[in-house]
Design a protein around this motif. Structure first.
Motif, PDB file in Angstrom:
ATOM      1  N   UNK A  24      54.451  76.653  53.174  1.00  0.00           N
ATOM      2  CA  UNK A  24      54.204  75.265  52.790  1.00  0.00           C
ATOM      3  C   UNK A  24      55.381  74.386  53.164  1.00  0.00           C
ATOM      4  N   UNK A  25      55.089  73.203  53.700  1.00  0.00           N
ATOM      5  CA  UNK A  25      56.127  72.244  54.058  1.00  0.00           C
ATOM      6  C   UNK A  25      56.685  72.381  55.444  1.00  0.00           C
ATOM      7  N   UNK A  26      56.277  73.424  56.181  1.00  0.00           N
ATOM      8  CA  UNK A  26      56.819  73.639  57.526  1.00  0.00           C
ATOM      9  C   UNK A  26      56.083  72.803  58.574  1.00  0.00           C
ATOM     10  N   UNK A  27      56.788  72.566  59.684  1.00  0.00           N
ATOM     11  CA  UNK A  27      56.115  72.073  60.885  1.00  0.00           C
ATOM     12  C   UNK A  27      55.210  73.191  61.399  1.00  0.00           C
ATOM     13  N   UNK A  28      54.150  72.834  62.084  1.00  0.00           N
ATOM     14  CA  UNK A  28      53.205  73.830  62.595  1.00  0.00           C
ATOM     15  C   UNK A  28      53.416  74.018  64.092  1.00  0.00           C
ATOM     16  N   UNK A  29      53.860  75.187  64.474  1.00  0.00           N
ATOM     17  CA  UNK A  29      54.114  75.489  65.879  1.00  0.00           C
ATOM     18  C   UNK A  29      52.801  75.836  66.572  1.00  0.00           C
ATOM     19  N   UNK A  30      52.555  75.201  67.724  1.00  0.00           N
ATOM     20  CA  UNK A  30      51.288  75.389  68.428  1.00  0.00           C
ATOM     21  C   UNK A  30      51.526  75.775  69.881  1.00  0.00           C
ATOM     22  N   UNK A  31      50.480  76.327  70.503  1.00  0.00           N
ATOM     23  CA  UNK A  31      50.541  76.558  71.941  1.00  0.00           C
ATOM     24  C   UNK A  31      50.075  75.297  72.660  1.00  0.00           C
ATOM     25  N   UNK A  32      49.955  75.360  73.981  1.00  0.00           N
ATOM     26  CA  UNK A  32      49.634  74.149  74.729  1.00  0.00           C
ATOM     27  C   UNK A  32      48.200  73.667  74.544  1.00  0.00           C
ATOM     28  N   UNK A  79      46.440  76.073  82.157  1.00  0.00           N
ATOM     29  CA  UNK A  79      47.546  76.091  83.113  1.00  0.00           C
ATOM     30  C   UNK A  79      48.262  74.742  83.077  1.00  0.00           C
ATOM     31  N   UNK A  80      49.449  74.700  83.642  1.00  0.00           N
ATOM     32  CA  UNK A  80      50.214  73.443  83.667  1.00  0.00           C
ATOM     33  C   UNK A  80      49.369  72.321  84.254  1.00  0.00           C
ATOM     34  N   UNK A  81      49.273  71.222  83.537  1.00  0.00           N
ATOM     35  CA  UNK A  81      48.463  70.059  83.865  1.00  0.00           C
ATOM     36  C   UNK A  81      46.968  70.377  83.884  1.00  0.00           C
ATOM     37  N   UNK A  82      46.569  71.482  83.260  1.00  0.00           N
ATOM     38  CA  UNK A  82      45.152  71.811  83.177  1.00  0.00           C
ATOM     39  C   UNK A  82      44.428  70.933  82.173  1.00  0.00           C
ATOM     40  N   UNK A  83      43.104  70.996  82.186  1.00  0.00           N
ATOM     41  CA  UNK A  83      42.284  70.140  81.320  1.00  0.00           C
ATOM     42  C   UNK A  83      42.502  70.425  79.844  1.00  0.00           C
ATOM     43  N   UNK A  84      42.979  71.635  79.513  1.00  0.00           N
ATOM     44  CA  UNK A  84      43.159  72.006  78.108  1.00  0.00           C
ATOM     45  C   UNK A  84      44.622  72.327  77.782  1.00  0.00           C
ATOM     46  N   UNK A  85      45.548  71.703  78.495  1.00  0.00           N
ATOM     47  CA  UNK A  85      46.969  71.954  78.276  1.00  0.00           C
ATOM     48  C   UNK A  85      47.694  70.642  78.010  1.00  0.00           C
ATOM     49  N   UNK A  86      48.473  70.602  76.947  1.00  0.00           N
ATOM     50  CA  UNK A  86      49.221  69.391  76.604  1.00  0.00           C
ATOM     51  C   UNK A  86      50.565  69.373  77.327  1.00  0.00           C
ATOM     52  N   UNK A  87      50.516  69.476  78.638  1.00  0.00           N
ATOM     53  CA  UNK A  87      51.724  69.579  79.458  1.00  0.00           C
ATOM     54  C   UNK A  87      52.630  68.367  79.314  1.00  0.00           C
ATOM     55  N   UNK A  88      52.031  67.191  79.158  1.00  0.00           N
ATOM     56  CA  UNK A  88      52.842  65.967  79.088  1.00  0.00           C
ATOM     57  C   UNK A  88      53.796  65.966  77.910  1.00  0.00           C
ATOM     58  N   UNK A  89      53.511  66.761  76.877  1.00  0.00           N
ATOM     59  CA  UNK A  89      54.405  66.804  75.715  1.00  0.00           C
ATOM     60  C   UNK A  89      55.835  67.155  76.107  1.00  0.00           C
ATOM     61  N   UNK A  90      55.988  67.981  77.117  1.00  0.00           N
ATOM     62  CA  UNK A  90      57.324  68.390  77.513  1.00  0.00           C
ATOM     63  C   UNK A  90      57.820  67.734  78.770  1.00  0.00           C
ATOM     64  N   UNK A  91      56.951  66.968  79.448  1.00  0.00           N
ATOM     65  CA  UNK A  91      57.344  66.465  80.759  1.00  0.00           C
ATOM     66  C   UNK A  91      57.279  64.952  80.907  1.00  0.00           C
ATOM     67  N   UNK A  92      56.370  64.305  80.200  1.00  0.00           N
ATOM     68  CA  UNK A  92      56.153  62.882  80.469  1.00  0.00           C
ATOM     69  C   UNK A  92      55.730  62.141  79.204  1.00  0.00           C
ATOM     70  N   UNK A 100      54.133  63.668  89.267  1.00  0.00           N
ATOM     71  CA  UNK A 100      55.116  64.329  90.117  1.00  0.00           C
ATOM     72  C   UNK A 100      55.053  63.779  91.542  1.00  0.00           C
ATOM     73  N   UNK A 101      55.080  62.448  91.615  1.00  0.00           N
ATOM     74  CA  UNK A 101      54.963  61.761  92.902  1.00  0.00           C
ATOM     75  C   UNK A 101      56.247  61.962  93.702  1.00  0.00           C
ATOM     76  N   UNK A 102      56.158  62.451  94.931  1.00  0.00           N
ATOM     77  CA  UNK A 102      57.368  62.613  95.746  1.00  0.00           C
ATOM     78  C   UNK A 102      58.073  61.266  95.941  1.00  0.00           C
ATOM     79  N   UNK A 103      59.387  61.283  95.885  1.00  0.00           N
ATOM     80  CA  UNK A 103      60.149  60.050  96.030  1.00  0.00           C
ATOM     81  C   UNK A 103      59.820  59.363  97.344  1.00  0.00           C
ATOM     82  N   UNK A 104      59.630  60.126  98.407  1.00  0.00           N
ATOM     83  CA  UNK A 104      59.318  59.520  99.700  1.00  0.00           C
ATOM     84  C   UNK A 104      57.975  58.802  99.684  1.00  0.00           C
ATOM     85  N   UNK A 105      57.042  59.260  98.838  1.00  0.00           N
ATOM     86  CA  UNK A 105      55.747  58.575  98.727  1.00  0.00           C
ATOM     87  C   UNK A 105      55.892  57.257  97.965  1.00  0.00           C
TER      88      UNK A 105
END
Length: 489
Positions: free
Chosen positions: A290-298, A349-362, A449-454
């Motif tokens: 009780x009272x803890x943060x809840x650790x989740x997967x992506x 998978x990273x940036x997959x439809x069921x992955x919260x990838x942006x939480x750690x990247x954007x 993840x747009x390339x700088x040259x683009x």
């Protein structure tokens, strides 16, 4: 007291803030029977005590500040704000703390509502204590989603229980302007409320423990520029100031600081962090604390619970304590619950439809101060800790033609972090009037993840502040060319 017959749904959602509403909406859209449980107002903290009311207080403050920088307009806005009108607009934007429209929306999407305090009561079981004292027992066929958010974390300061302190809730819903307001803290809530209440007529003193500056999780120049703006507005900022004792005497709050100094105010706001609303959720019935943060997967599943039926989205999982990020998680969690319920593949998978990838990247964030702060992705300090090789590119936004059009005497700073190994942008921070509207372009750049040259082919309109993108790229390219030059003979 009466106990209703148990009810069974595919999905049970505890918490009807923006996050819970989005989980329920996506689960229902997947064809799953869904019920949402809420003990307060539908719409949650954001609608009534955070995002909506705070920005309603801040908008006239920032609009006036911008207008005062425009030649030919500053004299038209020379007077004080109409406090009564500002507070009335705040009340309207908070729907007068009435959730009828939210209830209508739930009915429109065919999500059931039970008002009361929901607690886990074993695997896939939820018991709801209603305001009438009844108990409604719910069973989830597929998933229970905890979306209860956070509440203000108060320190163990002696005397605190006697002074009726403000938290973010009182600061955004107060019906009067205090003559003197002390704010303890230096984060987002602290600087935004200092901006708002100072402009509305309060004498504001900020007490910031330590010497890390304001907005310590952002680039250092962000906090420095915000501190300059607050001081110019009349805010007294005291760094290295810890409150050791508080008391309310004769209607005022009296404080003792660690250095022995004393301070008096009419109200005191503690903006000292957030704590998860999990203390009374029955977590112990499923093996959690009780009272803890809840650790989740992506995909939002609580990792410490077997069989994968328990999910947690939004602030309660501590990934990113921002409403928009919680809603992003909720959309993905609802879709993942639907896919698993139907036996469909889960794309985690990273940036997959069921992955919260942006939480750690954007993760994007705007701080509505004068000047504004807008950031997404990593700071230089975070990149170093993560072992990412980045090149830091800075540019003075005041040198951009669009900034001259926006305001006379414009002051601002931009920073772009280029990932040297990937050739992409790892983080962006803007500080200056009006930069909040630049943020989504930065978010697309980092998340995509747009390339700088683009990026050279994304042409900013002239004359707008967004031309700073071109200037950042020119600065970066100039460095690369300098590095390629042969050594002088």
């Amino acid at each position: 007291m009466t106990n209703e017959a148990p009810r069974t749904y595919d999905v049970v959602v505890i918490g009807a803030g923006p996050v819970g509403e989005n989980v329920a909406d996506r689960a229902r859209a997947a064809g799953l029977s869904t019920v949402i449980v809420e003990r307060e107002l539908l719409g949650g903290e954001c609608s009534y005590w955070a995002c909506e009311p705070s920005k309603a207080l801040l908008r006239p403050v920032l609009a006036r500040a911008d207008a005062r920088r425009v030649p030919g307009l500053r004299q038209a806005v020379a007077g004080p704000l109409d406090v009564e009108a500002v507070l009335a607009h705040r009340d309207k934007m908070s729907a007068y703390w009435n959730d009828e429209n939210q209830v209508d929306w739930l009915n429109a999407v065919s999500v059931d509502l039970i008002r009361g305090h929901g607690r886990l009561d074993g695997p896939r079981q939820v018991a709801v204590q209603t305001p009438d004292g009844d108990t409604v027992r719910l069973t989830a066929r597929h998933a229970v989603a905890i979306c209860t958010g956070t509440s203000a974390a108060l320190p163990d300061t002696p005397g605190l229980d006697t002074v009726r302190p403000w938290t973010s809730r009182e600061a955004t819903s107060a019906d009067h302007v205090p003559g003197r307001l002390a704010i303890v803290g230096g984060g987002v809530v602290a600087v935004e409320m200092a901006t708002a209440w100072q402009a509305l007529g309060a004498q504001v003193t900020m007490l910031v423990r330590g010497d890390a500056g304001l907005l310590p999780r952002m680039e250092p120049f962000a906090g420095e520029l915000v501190a300059d703006g607050l001081r110019e507005a009349g805010v007294d900022i005291r760094f290295g100031a810890s409150v050791t004792y508080v008391a309310r005497e004769d209607g005022e709050v009296r404080m003792t600081l660690a250095d022995g100094a004393e301070l008096a105010a009419d109200e005191i706001l503690f903006a000292t962090g957030r704590a998860p609303r999990t203390a009374d959720l029955g977590l112990e019935t499923v093996g959690l604390t009780a009272g803890d943060w809840l650790t989740v997967d992506d995909t939002g599943r609580v990792t410490a619970v077997a069989d994968g039926w328990l999910y947690a989205a939004g602030d309660v999982n501590q990934r990113a304590l921002l409403t928009h990020q919680g809603k992003y998680q909720a959309r993905i969690v609802g879709a993942a619950i639907g896919a698993r319920a139907k036996g469909e593949p889960v794309d985690d998978a990273r940036w997959g439809a069921h992955a919260t990838t942006a939480d750690g990247a954007a993760v994007p964030q705007v701080v509505f101060t004068d000047p504004e702060v807008a950031s997404v992705g990593l700071t230089a300090r975070e990149a170093e800790r993560a072992g990412r090789r980045v090149e830091v590119v800075d540019y003075d936004i005041a040198r951009v033609a669009g900034a001259h059009q926006y305001a006379e005497g414009y002051r601002g700073q931009a920073r772009m972090l280029v990932d040297v190994d990937r050739g992409t942008v790892a983080g962006v921070t803007f500080v200056g009037p009006g930069v909040g509207e630049l943020l989504h372009s930065a978010t697309v750049t980092v998340a995509g993840e747009v390339p700088v040259e683009r990026l050279w082919h994304a042409v900013p309109a002239f004359p707008t502040i967004s031309e700073v993108w071109l200037r950042l790229l020119e600065t970066y390219r100039g460095r690369q060319q300098d590095q390629m030059l042969p050594p002088e003979a």
